[in-house]
Design a protein around this motif. Structure first.
Motif, PDB file in Angstrom:
ATOM      1  N   GLY A  36       0.800  -1.212   0.000  1.00  0.00           N
ATOM      2  CA  GLY A  36       0.000   0.000   0.000  1.00  0.00           C
ATOM      3  C   GLY A  36       0.829   1.255   0.000  1.00  0.00           C
ATOM      4  O   GLY A  36       0.311   2.359   0.197  1.00  0.00           O
ATOM      5  N   ARG A  37       2.123   1.110  -0.206  1.00  0.00           N
ATOM      6  CA  ARG A  37       3.017   2.261  -0.190  1.00  0.00           C
ATOM      7  C   ARG A  37       3.252   2.787  -1.606  1.00  0.00           C
ATOM      8  O   ARG A  37       3.217   2.034  -2.567  1.00  0.00           O
ATOM      9  CB  ARG A  37       4.369   1.878   0.423  1.00  0.00           C
ATOM     10  N   PRO A  38       3.495   4.102  -1.739  1.00  0.00           N
ATOM     11  CA  PRO A  38       3.849   4.649  -3.053  1.00  0.00           C
ATOM     12  C   PRO A  38       5.156   4.019  -3.551  1.00  0.00           C
ATOM     13  O   PRO A  38       6.129   3.927  -2.805  1.00  0.00           O
ATOM     14  CB  PRO A  38       4.022   6.149  -2.785  1.00  0.00           C
ATOM     15  N   GLU A  39       5.158   3.574  -4.797  1.00  0.00           N
ATOM     16  CA  GLU A  39       6.319   2.873  -5.334  1.00  0.00           C
ATOM     17  C   GLU A  39       6.895   3.553  -6.572  1.00  0.00           C
ATOM     18  O   GLU A  39       8.100   3.651  -6.735  1.00  0.00           O
ATOM     19  CB  GLU A  39       5.944   1.430  -5.666  1.00  0.00           C
ATOM     20  N   TRP A  40       6.037   4.015  -7.457  1.00  0.00           N
ATOM     21  CA  TRP A  40       6.486   4.639  -8.711  1.00  0.00           C
ATOM     22  C   TRP A  40       5.713   5.943  -8.922  1.00  0.00           C
ATOM     23  O   TRP A  40       4.608   6.099  -8.425  1.00  0.00           O
ATOM     24  CB  TRP A  40       6.242   3.719  -9.929  1.00  0.00           C
ATOM     25  N   ILE A  41       6.314   6.824  -9.674  1.00  0.00           N
ATOM     26  CA  ILE A  41       5.637   8.051 -10.082  1.00  0.00           C
ATOM     27  C   ILE A  41       5.877   8.256 -11.571  1.00  0.00           C
ATOM     28  O   ILE A  41       6.969   7.980 -12.075  1.00  0.00           O
ATOM     29  CB  ILE A  41       6.136   9.270  -9.267  1.00  0.00           C
ATOM     30  N   SER A  42       4.824   8.647 -12.270  1.00  0.00           N
ATOM     31  CA  SER A  42       4.967   8.915 -13.705  1.00  0.00           C
ATOM     32  C   SER A  42       5.177  10.411 -13.900  1.00  0.00           C
ATOM     33  O   SER A  42       4.505  11.229 -13.268  1.00  0.00           O
ATOM     34  CB  SER A  42       3.736   8.435 -14.474  1.00  0.00           C
ATOM     35  N   VAL A  43       6.110  10.737 -14.786  1.00  0.00           N
ATOM     36  CA  VAL A  43       6.496  12.129 -15.009  1.00  0.00           C
ATOM     37  C   VAL A  43       6.263  12.466 -16.469  1.00  0.00           C
ATOM     38  O   VAL A  43       6.750  11.781 -17.363  1.00  0.00           O
ATOM     39  CB  VAL A  43       7.985  12.365 -14.646  1.00  0.00           C
ATOM     40  N   LYS A  44       5.495  13.522 -16.712  1.00  0.00           N
ATOM     41  CA  LYS A  44       5.279  14.016 -18.064  1.00  0.00           C
ATOM     42  C   LYS A  44       6.514  14.796 -18.515  1.00  0.00           C
ATOM     43  O   LYS A  44       6.921  15.762 -17.872  1.00  0.00           O
ATOM     44  CB  LYS A  44       4.053  14.937 -18.107  1.00  0.00           C
ATOM     45  N   ILE A  57       9.954   6.089  -6.559  1.00  0.00           N
ATOM     46  CA  ILE A  57       9.672   7.133  -5.587  1.00  0.00           C
ATOM     47  C   ILE A  57      10.221   6.780  -4.209  1.00  0.00           C
ATOM     48  O   ILE A  57      10.080   7.545  -3.251  1.00  0.00           O
ATOM     49  CB  ILE A  57       8.151   7.386  -5.533  1.00  0.00           C
ATOM     50  N   ARG A  58      10.887   5.607  -4.136  1.00  0.00           N
ATOM     51  CA  ARG A  58      11.366   5.095  -2.848  1.00  0.00           C
ATOM     52  C   ARG A  58      12.297   6.087  -2.150  1.00  0.00           C
ATOM     53  O   ARG A  58      12.151   6.361  -0.963  1.00  0.00           O
ATOM     54  CB  ARG A  58      12.076   3.755  -3.054  1.00  0.00           C
ATOM     55  N   ASP A  59      13.267   6.641  -2.893  1.00  0.00           N
ATOM     56  CA  ASP A  59      14.237   7.555  -2.283  1.00  0.00           C
ATOM     57  C   ASP A  59      13.970   9.005  -2.661  1.00  0.00           C
ATOM     58  O   ASP A  59      14.854   9.858  -2.540  1.00  0.00           O
ATOM     59  CB  ASP A  59      15.656   7.169  -2.730  1.00  0.00           C
ATOM     60  N   ALA A  60      12.755   9.301  -3.139  1.00  0.00           N
ATOM     61  CA  ALA A  60      12.412  10.671  -3.505  1.00  0.00           C
ATOM     62  C   ALA A  60      12.051  11.463  -2.250  1.00  0.00           C
ATOM     63  O   ALA A  60      11.742  10.905  -1.197  1.00  0.00           O
ATOM     64  CB  ALA A  60      11.255  10.687  -4.494  1.00  0.00           C
ATOM     65  N   SER A  61      12.088  12.759  -2.361  1.00  0.00           N
ATOM     66  CA  SER A  61      11.754  13.617  -1.227  1.00  0.00           C
ATOM     67  C   SER A  61      11.025  14.856  -1.728  1.00  0.00           C
ATOM     68  O   SER A  61      11.259  15.326  -2.842  1.00  0.00           O
ATOM     69  CB  SER A  61      13.027  14.047  -0.467  1.00  0.00           C
ATOM     70  N   VAL A  62      10.111  15.353  -0.894  1.00  0.00           N
ATOM     71  CA  VAL A  62       9.369  16.563  -1.217  1.00  0.00           C
ATOM     72  C   VAL A  62      10.149  17.758  -0.685  1.00  0.00           C
ATOM     73  O   VAL A  62      10.442  17.835   0.509  1.00  0.00           O
ATOM     74  CB  VAL A  62       7.956  16.523  -0.610  1.00  0.00           C
TER      75      VAL A  62
END
Length: 278
Positions: A36-44, A57-62
């Motif tokens: 249930g965790r965020p795993e991938w993000i799609s980028v336009k 998105i595992r090591d991504a940060s806001v």
């Protein structure tokens, strides 16, 4: 890794790489069906956002109002093309390709997803999973897309693309001002004077008789007259005539930009025409 609460602040916001280069706009977040965790993000990406790339998105940060990922812009743009099915899931083969491309260990991710307790799907999961021995089925490892509005809504979201047109400033040319020396012929007419010899004769009269008889009767004599003339003399002087400078003037023109955008249309089956638009 970002939390589920941060997803609304990520979607439709810029995505940057570690060097501060903008990659594109975040469009969809894909969750691990097991954890249930965020795993991938799609980028336009692309000039008008016509391409869509997947990035972990595992090591991504806001950071403030954008998302930062630990991958270079070129790396993300060259990621394998993935065609997400109508249910918004990544297939096992597609996810394998993405894992290999980003140098991530598929076995480690799968093992983490199946660990009992927090982090694995065995912790309070509600899905009907009969395969608990770690086999890699699409259902157990799929990644579902989220638009930040939850997954329990039975409504269908209709989306469309909109063209965003901006301007960029670039060098269009250069202008240079220089001066050089040329020589040209000029002419001007000026009056000049000169003296000429004229012989004047006067008869002997009572008025000049005494002067005429003052000398010897017969003798030799000589008289000299100096003649003068004017000649033109040319001199030049430098005088300023004007000041010249270059300046840039900005002018606004209308230019039409054409592009292609996609939008989703809705069609229904088993619905009366009179009730369709109510």
């Amino acid at each position: 890794m970002i939390t589920q609460e941060q997803i609304p602040t990520v979607l439709d916001h810029p995505v940057y790489d570690a060097d501060g280069n903008k990659i594109g706009e975040a469009k969809h977040v894909f969750f691990d069906d097991a954890t249930g965790r965020p795993e991938w993000i799609s980028v336009k990406t692309g000039l008008f956002g016509t391409s869509e790339s997947f990035v972990p998105i595992r090591d991504a940060s806001v950071v403030e109002d954008h998302l930062e990922v630990p991958f270079a812009k070129a790396k993300v743009k060259d990621a394998p093309n993935v065609d997400v099915d109508a249910g918004g899931h990544l297939s096992e083969d597609e996810e394998h390709r993405l894992y290999d491309y980003y140098g991530m260990a598929w076995d480690d991710a799968w093992q983490q997803a199946n660990e009992p307790g927090e982090g694995g799907w065995a912790h309070g999961g509600t899905d009907d999973r009969t395969d608990t021995a770690g086999s890699r089925t699409t259902t157990g490892t799929g990644r579902s897309a989220a638009a930040g509005t939850g997954t329990g809504d039975d409504a269908m979201t209709r989306s469309e693309e909109r063209m965003r047109v901006g301007t960029e400033r670039r060098e269009a040319g250069r202008a240079r001002l220089r001066k050089y020396v040329v020589t040209e012929e000029v002419q001007q007419t000026v009056p000049v004077r000169r003296e000429e010899v004229r012989v004047e004769r006067e008869p002997i009269t009572d008025a000049n008789r005494d002067a005429a008889m003052s000398g010897p009767d017969i003798s030799e004599a000589e008289h000299e007259v100096v003649l003068h003339e004017e000649r033109p003399v040319v001199e030049t002087e430098t005088v300023p005539v004007e000041r010249v400078r270059l300046s840039a003037e900005e002018r606004t023109e209308e230019e039409t930009v054409r592009g292609q955008v996609r939008k989703e249309e809705l069609d229904t089956e088993g619905v009366d025409d009179d009730r369709r638009d109510r």
